[in-house]
Enzyme design. Structure first.
Site, PDB file in Angstrom:
ATOM      1  CB  THR A 112     164.412 105.519 -15.951  1.00  7.33           C
ATOM      2  OG1 THR A 112     164.525 104.495 -15.391  1.00  7.33           O
ATOM      3  CG2 THR A 112     163.370 106.489 -16.519  1.00  7.33           C
ATOM      4  CB  SER A 113     168.459 108.218 -18.638  1.00  3.10           C
ATOM      5  OG  SER A 113     169.671 107.549 -18.847  1.00  3.10           O
ATOM      6  CB  SER A 114     168.232 104.139 -22.247  1.00  2.00           C
ATOM      7  OG  SER A 114     167.007 103.426 -21.777  1.00  2.00           O
ATOM      8  CB  CYS A 115     163.028 105.520 -22.024  1.00  2.00           C
ATOM      9  SG  CYS A 115     162.928 103.703 -22.077  1.00  2.00           S
ATOM     10  N   GLY A 116     164.747 108.634 -23.062  1.00  2.00           N
ATOM     11  CA  GLY A 116     164.493 109.836 -23.449  1.00  2.00           C
ATOM     12  C   GLY A 116     165.004 111.092 -22.249  1.00  2.00           C
TER      13      GLY A 116
END
Length: 286
Positions: A112-116
């Site tokens: 999820t964090s790879s989306c910001g």
């Protein structure tokens, strides 16, 4: 399979005159990525190049680095309760002997964090999992002229076929150091466009992309800098601003990061040794 564009009726108002007309919109649908049959991530994307998107996503996650590590990618039949194939679920199978990561809550949070939504833990993950550390030495052979970089936004824009019809897509493109366009992908999500570029390179056996420039149509966020580093890309250029965390990551990994690339102007935030600059230009003024 979903279409890249769809038509919708709109009410158009121009100078007080009201009319109705069809409008072309970019399509947006969810894509679930499974790894070995287990759900890994869901992303909102523009349909098309779904297998490349999944492969590129797994490169950015440190799971894949070469085509021979990938067995196959398939659409999941019976993705709905009535058995219909929506073409919105793909399953990635790794080659025999390639370790399958533990798909845990901790990993899903990182996905999820790879989306910001990234933090220091993600910085550590990138530094330790990339297969191709970037050469930050000033003696590195990679060099590009600022004038070549300045020409890339117009070349990117000219190659955006779907944007021309919809005005609603991000784009990512690979260029040579001479400014030759190697590949371009469009998507409603800028991170998806980059994953499609990287995934196609993996499928074609072209990783690492150590002689390429990655150009993106929007801002340079941490996630895009991370994906560039994981694919071995030495230069990331963007028409808009970078984030502070993207600059930190670029400085730590040796990535050349260029922002506000418009006309003959640009800001170089890190990795200036790869640009053919006059010697005096590297002297700070404050």
């Amino acid at each position: 399979m979903g279409r890249v564009t769809e038509r919708r009726r709109v009410i158009r108002i121009r100078d007080g005159a009201v009319s109705t007309r069809p409008d072309t919109l970019v399509a947006e649908e969810p894509l679930e990525i499974r790894l070995g049959g287990k759900p890994l991530a869901i992303t909102m994307r523009t349909p098309g190049d779904d297998f490349a998107l999944a492969a590129g996503f797994l490169v950015s996650e440190g799971v894949l680095a070469s085509a021979d590590e990938l067995a196959n990618i398939v659409y999941c039949a019976g993705a709905t309760a009535d058995g219909e194939n929506t073409y919105n679920v793909v399953d990635v199978r790794l080659a025999e002997g390639v370790p399958v990561p533990d798909i845990t809550l901790e990993r899903n949070v990182y996905t999820t964090s790879s989306c910001g939504l990234c933090g220091k833990a993600s910085l550590d993950a990138v530094r330790t999992t990339t297969r191709w550390p970037l050469d930050a030495s000033p003696a590195a052979p990679f060099r590009i002229e600022p004038a070549t970089l300045a020409a890339l936004p117009d070349r990117l824009r000219a190659a955006q076929r779907v944007f021309e019809r919809t005005g609603g897509l991000h784009a990512a493109a690979l260029f040579t150091t001479d400014g030759e366009l190697l590949d371009i992908r469009e998507d409603v999500g800028r991170h998806n466009a980059v994953d499609k570029i990287v995934g196609r390179a993996l499928q074609q056996g072209r990783l690492p992309l150590s002689s390429s420039v990655l150009m993106v149509s929007g801002r340079a966020s941490f996630e895009l800098a991370q994906k560039a580093v994981m694919a071995g890309v030495p230069v990331l250029a963007a028409v808009s601003a970078p984030s502070s965390l993207a600059v930190d990551l670029a400085a730590e990994t040796g990535l050349t990061l260029v922002g506000f690339l418009r006309g003959s102007s640009m800001n170089v935030y890190a990795g200036e040794h790869r640009l053919a600059l006059p010697a005096e230009a590297a002297t700070p003024t404050d």
